[in-house]
Each structure stands twice: as structure tokens, then as C-alpha cells.
Design a protein around this motif. Structure first.
Motif, mmCIF file in Angstrom:
data_model
loop_
_atom_site.group_PDB
_atom_site.id
_atom_site.type_symbol
_atom_site.label_atom_id
_atom_site.label_comp_id
_atom_site.label_asym_id
_atom_site.label_seq_id
_atom_site.Cartn_x
_atom_site.Cartn_y
_atom_site.Cartn_z
ATOM 1 N N ARG A 1 14.446 37.475 36.786
ATOM 2 C CA ARG A 1 14.656 38.624 35.903
ATOM 3 C C ARG A 1 14.536 38.217 34.435
ATOM 4 O O ARG A 1 13.941 38.935 33.616
ATOM 5 C CB ARG A 1 16.026 39.241 36.156
ATOM 6 C CG ARG A 1 16.118 40.036 37.463
ATOM 7 C CD ARG A 1 17.548 40.508 37.673
ATOM 8 N NE ARG A 1 17.703 41.316 38.861
ATOM 9 C CZ ARG A 1 17.545 42.634 38.915
ATOM 10 N NH1 ARG A 1 17.205 43.292 37.799
ATOM 11 N NH2 ARG A 1 17.719 43.297 40.039
ATOM 12 N N ARG A 2 15.121 37.084 34.098
ATOM 13 C CA ARG A 2 15.043 36.612 32.709
ATOM 14 C C ARG A 2 13.609 36.255 32.338
ATOM 15 O O ARG A 2 13.145 36.520 31.223
ATOM 16 C CB ARG A 2 15.986 35.433 32.510
ATOM 17 C CG ARG A 2 17.467 35.833 32.591
ATOM 18 C CD ARG A 2 18.363 34.638 32.842
ATOM 19 N NE ARG A 2 18.274 33.645 31.794
ATOM 20 C CZ ARG A 2 18.663 32.385 31.928
ATOM 21 N NH1 ARG A 2 19.158 31.966 33.083
ATOM 22 N NH2 ARG A 2 18.564 31.543 30.922
ATOM 23 N N CYS A 3 12.873 35.659 33.278
ATOM 24 C CA CYS A 3 11.464 35.346 33.024
ATOM 25 C C CYS A 3 10.646 36.615 32.832
ATOM 26 O O CYS A 3 9.789 36.687 31.940
ATOM 27 C CB CYS A 3 10.897 34.524 34.184
ATOM 28 S SG CYS A 3 11.342 32.767 34.165
ATOM 29 N N ILE A 4 10.902 37.617 33.655
ATOM 30 C CA ILE A 4 10.162 38.879 33.546
ATOM 31 C C ILE A 4 10.406 39.521 32.178
ATOM 32 O O ILE A 4 9.481 40.037 31.541
ATOM 33 C CB ILE A 4 10.550 39.818 34.700
ATOM 34 C CG1 ILE A 4 9.981 39.275 36.023
ATOM 35 C CG2 ILE A 4 10.056 41.244 34.446
ATOM 36 C CD1 ILE A 4 10.538 39.931 37.259
ATOM 37 N N ALA A 5 11.643 39.466 31.721
ATOM 38 C CA ALA A 5 11.939 40.011 30.395
ATOM 39 C C ALA A 5 11.200 39.241 29.309
ATOM 40 O O ALA A 5 10.676 39.832 28.351
ATOM 41 C CB ALA A 5 13.448 39.971 30.147
ATOM 42 N N LEU B 1 1.824 33.952 31.186
ATOM 43 C CA LEU B 1 0.881 34.144 32.287
ATOM 44 C C LEU B 1 1.083 33.107 33.386
ATOM 45 O O LEU B 1 0.977 33.413 34.575
ATOM 46 C CB LEU B 1 -0.557 34.076 31.762
ATOM 47 C CG LEU B 1 -1.012 35.287 30.943
ATOM 48 C CD1 LEU B 1 -2.294 34.981 30.190
ATOM 49 C CD2 LEU B 1 -1.197 36.515 31.834
ATOM 50 N N ARG B 2 1.394 31.884 33.000
ATOM 51 C CA ARG B 2 1.676 30.846 34.001
ATOM 52 C C ARG B 2 2.919 31.230 34.812
ATOM 53 O O ARG B 2 2.948 31.084 36.034
ATOM 54 C CB ARG B 2 1.895 29.494 33.321
ATOM 55 C CG ARG B 2 2.022 28.322 34.306
ATOM 56 C CD ARG B 2 2.548 27.061 33.621
ATOM 57 N NE ARG B 2 1.822 26.759 32.404
ATOM 58 C CZ ARG B 2 0.667 26.108 32.367
ATOM 59 N NH1 ARG B 2 0.112 25.705 33.493
ATOM 60 N NH2 ARG B 2 0.084 25.849 31.210
ATOM 61 N N THR B 3 3.941 31.717 34.134
ATOM 62 C CA THR B 3 5.175 32.107 34.813
ATOM 63 C C THR B 3 4.923 33.274 35.756
ATOM 64 O O THR B 3 5.426 33.308 36.885
ATOM 65 C CB THR B 3 6.245 32.487 33.780
ATOM 66 O OG1 THR B 3 6.378 31.432 32.824
ATOM 67 C CG2 THR B 3 7.584 32.722 34.447
#
Length: 355
Positions: free
Chosen positions: A186-190, A283-285
Motif C-alpha cells: 500500500r505504501r509503495c502504491i501511494a 515502474l520497477r516497484t
């Protein structure tokens, strides 16, 4: 772990069925066939009794049912045809029975391209990277002529969000690990969304979409050419650049130097918006989260457990949690946009500065 239901969509792809499908497409194979390495689709090399467009060996792709619509596949084929017409070296599908590039046979969908030989490019060679950069600039020049209407767009965190939702909704992660993974995801998506939001005027282009070294073949006389546009999308051009690198540019001198060489070639043909460098780690994430969901969705296909025996274990998911947390650090906004000291780095790359 709760896996996806059994996937029997390729169960009827016997040698006899594939020979019949090729004949229905207007291609008579002589029986010599070799299955090629592909997990998403089923791909085989087939020798033909009669040459087609001057070639007697074709690469037949049976598309995974349910993944793409006919319209999406035909849009991919149209893009490949545009590239070929512009003399961008790419494996474009043949026209088959009825004047179409996509053939239907008893519930399966088939396209065939000519065999194009080659080996993987030497990405340690700066001149090879510059050549690939020039070729990508030409590909993107064709891509800018019009947008995709049917294919996906990678211009927000939506693909990562959809992948996260599927994994959590299908209990694909061990329950003792799921909360930690979900928090990191979730934190990565944000952070991914914030990175795209920071570029509101981002220019989107039709892309190869999956431009890793395995989808570029090299021959000494012709240089690089592209294969497999199956993942063609709309998105920022940097999506077609970062997968050529051996690792994050902030953590690897080799990656930074290789990126500089690709950009040096790219900018001989077209302008590159340096602000897009901010999107490499987002983009990598996004690809990391998307890849986990792709494996989980395909687990009912017998080929996947054999090829990825490590997937779905507690160690796999714990490693993913650690990697996503690392990506959170890598995606933290910097005080200034990334800059590339290109001339100096390229000099070092050609000399003793690269190892």
C-alpha cells in the motif's frame, strides 16, 4: 497459500492440434516442431513445407485464452506492422487465411511470425547500448503517431493496485505474512502514484512494454531487432529503457553508465525528458507487485510450479516484503530532479571506468 483454480486452457494443444491449427491458418507444417520458452502463451517453432513470404520457418504463438481481447491483439499486430513499414526491425505477424493476422481454431487463437535468428545483445558494450537507444527512439517515433485505444496504460499506480487487490482478495499470501506485505505494498502504491502525479504533463507513447534483454535479438550484420510485442502498452518512454539495466541506477555504477549510453544513442534520434528518470524506481516497484500477481494467477497452469518452485513459499513472500521496503527508500522524493553527467560518464564507460 490459496492458489488460482486449475488452468486447462492449453490442455488441447497437442502436436496434432497445433498442426491442424497451422493448416487452418494457411500454413502446412512438415511435422518438425520445437516448443520455445514462453510461459504466458504457448510458442513453437514450425518448419513449413511451402515458404510463406519467402520464409520456411515460422514462430507460432497460441495466445492464452482470456488474457487479451481480439481487439487488443489486433492492435498489437497493427503496431508491429507500422513499425515494419517504418523499417524498424521487429518480428511482425504474417497475414494468414482470410487476410487476417489472427486465426481462430477450435477455441484457440493463433498468430505466426517469421523466425528471426540472433543472440542476446552484449549490454556491456556501450556501442551496442547506443544502437539499442537509437532503435528505441525510432520505435517510439512510430508509437507517437497515434495512441492505443484498446491496450493497457501504465501511467499511474493502477496496475500495481489491481495486482495488490487480486493477491489480497484471493488469499494468495500466507496469513502470517499478508499484513506486513500489504502494508508495504500500500505504501509503495501511494509512492508510485505520487511519482506520476509529480509529472502532470507526462507524455504517453505506444511502447514495446516488456523491453528486457530477452526480447532483443542481435545479429552482427543487422544489429538489434525486437521480438514479442505481447505486452505493448501506452506509457512513458522510460518504461522501455530501465529494464535493460542490471540494477537500480542509484545503487549501481554499471546501471548508471549503461543508462547513459542508451540515452546517448536515444538522443541522437529523439529528445528524452529527463524528468522521466524519476519514474524508474516506481515502474520497477510496480513490476515487482505485478509479477507476484502474475505468478499467483497462473499457478493453476502446470508449467508454472515446475518453472517457479520457489514461488508462494514463506521465504518468497518475506523476501518480497523486504524488497518492497527497499523500494520505498528508493522512491523517496529527492530535493531536485535526477540529473545525468552524461558526457563524463560515457567517457568512463568506454574506458577503464566500467567493469
Amino acid at each position: 497459500m490459496h492458489h488460482a483454480p486449475p488452468d486447462l486452457s492449453f490442455g488441447d494443444l497437442t502436436p496434432e492440434f497445433m498442426l491442424d491449427a497451422l493448416e487452418a491458418a494457411g500454413l502446412r507444417a512438415d511435422g518438425r516442431m520445437l516448443q520455445l520458452n514462453s510461459f504466458e502463451n504457448r510458442v513453437l517453432l514450425a518448419h513449413l513445407e511451402d515458404p510463406h513470404d519467402g520464409c520456411n520457418v515460422g514462430i507460432a504463438k497460441f495466445y492464452r485464452p482470456g488474457r487479451w481481447s481480439d481487439a487488443q491483439i489486433l492492435e498489437e499486430h497493427g503496431f508491429a506492422a507500422e513499425l515494419a513499414a517504418a523499417e524498424v526491425p521487429v518480428a511482425a505477424p504474417w497475414t494468414l487465411t482470410g487476410g487476417a493476422t489472427l486465426c481462430h481454431h477450435q477455441g484457440q487463437r493463433l498468430a505466426v511470425t517469421p523466425r528471426q535468428g540472433g543472440r542476446g545483445p552484449e549490454l556491456e558494450d556501450p556501442e551496442v547500448l547506443r544502437w539499442i537507444g537509437r532503435l528505441l527512439a525510432r520505435l517510439h517515433g512510430v508509437g507517437r503517431a497515434r495512441p492505443f485505444a484498446e491496450r493497457l496504460t501504465w501511467a499511474s499506480a493502477a496496475p500495481a493496485q489491481a495486482a495488490r487487490d487480486w493477491l489480497i482478495g484471493h488469499d494468495a499470501i500466507p496469513p502470517e505474512i499478508a499484513p506486513g506485505w500489504d502494508d508495504a505494498a500500500r505504501r509503495c502504491i501511494a509512492a508510485i502514484q505520487a511519482a506520476f502525479d509529480s509529472l502532470p504533463d507526462l507524455r504517453l507513447t505506444r511502447l514495446h512494454g516488456d523491453c528486457h534483454p530477452g526480447n532483443i535479438l542481435w545479429t552482427p550484420d543487422r544489429g538489434p531487432h525486437f521480438v514479442d510485442l505481447d505486452d505493448a502498452v501506452m506509457g512513458p518512454v522510460v518504461q522501455d529503457l530501465w529494464m535493460l539495466l542490471p540494477g537500480p541506477i542509484h545503487a549501481s555504477d554499471a546501471s548508471r553508465l549503461q543508462l547513459n549510453a542508451v540515452l546517448d544513442g536515444y538522443e541522437q534520434i529523439a529528445e528524452f525528458d529527463d524528468r522521466e528518470l524519476r519514474l524508474i524506481e516506481p515502474l520497477r516497484t510496480m513490476r515487482m507487485i505485478h509479477h507476484s500477481a502474475w505468478l499467483a494467477r497462473r499457478w493453476g497452469d502446470p508449467a508454472f510450479p515446475l518453472a517457479f518452485p520457489w514461488f508462494g513459499t514463506s521465504n518468497y513472500w518475506l523476501d518480497q516484503v523486504a524488497k518492497l521496503r527497499e523500494q520505498l527508500e528508493a522512491m523517496k522524493p529527492k530535493d531536485a530532479p535526477p540529473t545525468m553527467a552524461r558526457d563524463e560518464d560515457i567517457v568512463n564507460f568506454d574506458g577503464d571506468g566500467f567493469s
